[in-house]
Scaffold this motif. Structure first.
Motif, PDB file in Angstrom:
ATOM      1  N   ILE A   1       0.843  -1.205   0.000  1.00  0.00           N
ATOM      2  CA  ILE A   1       0.000   0.000   0.000  1.00  0.00           C
ATOM      3  C   ILE A   1       0.875   1.251   0.000  1.00  0.00           C
ATOM      4  O   ILE A   1       0.677   2.171  -0.796  1.00  0.00           O
ATOM      5  N   ASN A   2       1.863   1.272   0.875  1.00  0.00           N
ATOM      6  CA  ASN A   2       2.660   2.496   0.988  1.00  0.00           C
ATOM      7  C   ASN A   2       3.639   2.675  -0.166  1.00  0.00           C
ATOM      8  O   ASN A   2       3.993   3.809  -0.507  1.00  0.00           O
ATOM      9  N   ASP A   3       4.011   1.581  -0.802  1.00  0.00           N
ATOM     10  CA  ASP A   3       4.800   1.694  -2.033  1.00  0.00           C
ATOM     11  C   ASP A   3       3.923   2.327  -3.120  1.00  0.00           C
ATOM     12  O   ASP A   3       4.311   3.298  -3.767  1.00  0.00           O
ATOM     13  N   ALA A   4       2.720   1.811  -3.287  1.00  0.00           N
ATOM     14  CA  ALA A   4       1.814   2.321  -4.333  1.00  0.00           C
ATOM     15  C   ALA A   4       1.396   3.762  -4.055  1.00  0.00           C
ATOM     16  O   ALA A   4       1.236   4.563  -4.982  1.00  0.00           O
ATOM     17  N   ALA A   5       1.245   4.088  -2.776  1.00  0.00           N
ATOM     18  CA  ALA A   5       0.742   5.419  -2.404  1.00  0.00           C
ATOM     19  C   ALA A   5       1.743   6.525  -2.715  1.00  0.00           C
ATOM     20  O   ALA A   5       1.393   7.712  -2.664  1.00  0.00           O
ATOM     21  N   GLN A   6       2.972   6.154  -3.062  1.00  0.00           N
ATOM     22  CA  GLN A   6       3.945   7.179  -3.471  1.00  0.00           C
ATOM     23  C   GLN A   6       3.412   7.999  -4.651  1.00  0.00           C
ATOM     24  O   GLN A   6       3.839   9.131  -4.882  1.00  0.00           O
ATOM     25  N   ALA A   7       2.479   7.388  -5.394  1.00  0.00           N
ATOM     26  CA  ALA A   7       1.872   8.087  -6.541  1.00  0.00           C
ATOM     27  C   ALA A   7       1.209   9.398  -6.113  1.00  0.00           C
ATOM     28  O   ALA A   7       1.070  10.323  -6.914  1.00  0.00           O
ATOM     29  N   TYR A   8       0.790   9.467  -4.865  1.00  0.00           N
ATOM     30  CA  TYR A   8       0.068  10.653  -4.395  1.00  0.00           C
ATOM     31  C   TYR A   8       0.994  11.810  -4.034  1.00  0.00           C
ATOM     32  O   TYR A   8       0.548  12.942  -3.915  1.00  0.00           O
ATOM     33  N   LYS A   9       2.274  11.481  -3.805  1.00  0.00           N
ATOM     34  CA  LYS A   9       3.216  12.486  -3.308  1.00  0.00           C
ATOM     35  C   LYS A   9       3.343  13.630  -4.315  1.00  0.00           C
ATOM     36  O   LYS A   9       3.611  13.382  -5.493  1.00  0.00           O
ATOM     37  N   GLY A  10       3.131  14.854  -3.861  1.00  0.00           N
ATOM     38  CA  GLY A  10       3.220  16.013  -4.742  1.00  0.00           C
ATOM     39  C   GLY A  10       1.985  16.216  -5.607  1.00  0.00           C
ATOM     40  O   GLY A  10       1.932  17.142  -6.402  1.00  0.00           O
ATOM     41  N   VAL A  11       1.010  15.327  -5.465  1.00  0.00           N
ATOM     42  CA  VAL A  11      -0.205  15.410  -6.291  1.00  0.00           C
ATOM     43  C   VAL A  11      -1.407  15.796  -5.435  1.00  0.00           C
ATOM     44  O   VAL A  11      -2.126  16.738  -5.747  1.00  0.00           O
ATOM     45  N   ILE A  12      -1.585  15.070  -4.345  1.00  0.00           N
ATOM     46  CA  ILE A  12      -2.701  15.406  -3.453  1.00  0.00           C
ATOM     47  C   ILE A  12      -2.284  16.628  -2.623  1.00  0.00           C
ATOM     48  O   ILE A  12      -1.098  16.962  -2.563  1.00  0.00           O
ATOM     49  N   PRO A  13      -3.248  17.311  -2.019  1.00  0.00           N
ATOM     50  CA  PRO A  13      -2.866  18.498  -1.230  1.00  0.00           C
ATOM     51  C   PRO A  13      -1.767  18.171  -0.209  1.00  0.00           C
ATOM     52  O   PRO A  13      -1.840  17.128   0.447  1.00  0.00           O
ATOM     53  N   ASP A  14      -0.761  19.053  -0.134  1.00  0.00           N
ATOM     54  CA  ASP A  14       0.390  18.811   0.743  1.00  0.00           C
ATOM     55  C   ASP A  14      -0.022  18.540   2.185  1.00  0.00           C
ATOM     56  O   ASP A  14       0.591  17.727   2.875  1.00  0.00           O
ATOM     57  N   ASP A  15      -1.082  19.209   2.629  1.00  0.00           N
ATOM     58  CA  ASP A  15      -1.488  19.035   4.025  1.00  0.00           C
ATOM     59  C   ASP A  15      -2.146  17.672   4.262  1.00  0.00           C
ATOM     60  O   ASP A  15      -2.436  17.311   5.401  1.00  0.00           O
ATOM     61  N   ARG A  16      -2.409  16.906   3.216  1.00  0.00           N
ATOM     62  CA  ARG A  16      -2.981  15.560   3.375  1.00  0.00           C
ATOM     63  C   ARG A  16      -1.928  14.468   3.195  1.00  0.00           C
ATOM     64  O   ARG A  16      -2.205  13.299   3.410  1.00  0.00           O
ATOM     65  N   TRP A  17      -0.746  14.839   2.736  1.00  0.00           N
ATOM     66  CA  TRP A  17       0.302  13.836   2.511  1.00  0.00           C
ATOM     67  C   TRP A  17       1.125  13.625   3.782  1.00  0.00           C
ATOM     68  O   TRP A  17       1.480  14.568   4.474  1.00  0.00           O
TER      69      TRP A  17
END
Ligand SMILES: CC(C)(COP(=O)(O)OP(=O)(O)OC[C@H]1O[C@@H](n2cnc3c(N)ncnc32)[C@H](O)[C@@H]1OP(=O)(O)O)[C@@H](O)C(=O)NCCC(=O)NCCS
Length: 172
Positions: free
Chosen positions: A17-33
């Motif tokens: 999960i956390n490997d795949a979730a790297q996709a969100y880094k820099g994409v979703i709002p910074d305050d949610r990462w």
């Protein structure tokens, strides 16, 4: 092989999960990462909250993880993740179709509005983006997420009929 996850899979689920979730880094709002994106305690809490996780396993390795949560009149697809190195190989589609086959209820999926690849993936699998009003209503009704996540998320839906039709379609 697609199978239901067991308690002994927890570490591998967390890693995938956390490997795949790297996709969100820099994409979703910074305050949610944050990292890890899903801490182990949160994953355990989701399981206690009756998210049933399935995985695609290859040579003892969990390559993809996806959860399904029964909410009475609907089911939710939760936490859909395929390891970064294995994306675009059809694993997400296989897992999604497997979970769809477990229910005839309408299916809802919530994701980040900024995760355009995920929205695209679900649309190609027959899901329709809900209006802002429906998204807000459904996120409040069926999910337990902070207000900030509601503002920045979207809900996609597939009707019960759609799900049932999939069950009777021949596999090619
Ligand atoms: C969204 C996600 C689960 C999809 O999993 P996936 O295994 O990459 O999905 P698939 O391979 O089944 O489908 C993805 C694409 O690959 C294509 N594809 C499928 N099989 C293929 C193959 N054998 N060869 C080449 N391309 C293929 C599909 O056409 C699809 O294209 P599209 O995205 O433009 O529709 C995955 O990208 C992921 O984990 N992303 C990061 C986390 C995330 O966003 N999760 C969603 C949270 S709700």
């Amino acid at each position: 092989m697609i199978r239901r996850c067991t308690p002994s899979d927890l570490q591998q689920m967390h890693a995938a999960i956390n490997d795949a979730a790297q996709a969100y880094k820099g994409v979703i709002p910074d305050d949610r990462w944050h990292e890890p994106y899903i801490p182990m305690e949160e994953l355990e809490a989701e399981i206690r909250d009756r998210v049933v996780f399935w995985c695609l396993e290859e040579d003892g390795q969990l390559i993809g993880v996806m959860g399904i949560q029964d909410k009475g009149d609907v089911v939710l697809i939760r936490h859909a993740y395929v390891r970064t190195s294995r994306r675009h190989g059809g694993i997400g589609t296989q897992l999604l179709k497997h979970l769809e086959g477990l229910t005839t209820k309408p299916i809802l999926i919530g994701t980040w509005r900024a995760a355009i690849w995920a929205i695209d993936f679900y649309e190609r699998n027959g899901y329709l983006i809900q209006s802002r009003k429906e998204t807000d209503r459904d996120l409040r009704r069926y999910w337990n997420i902070p207000e900030r996540q509601i503002e920045t998320s979207v809900v996609l839906a597939k009707s019960a009929e759609g799900a049932a039709n999939q069950l009777i379609q021949p596999t090619s």
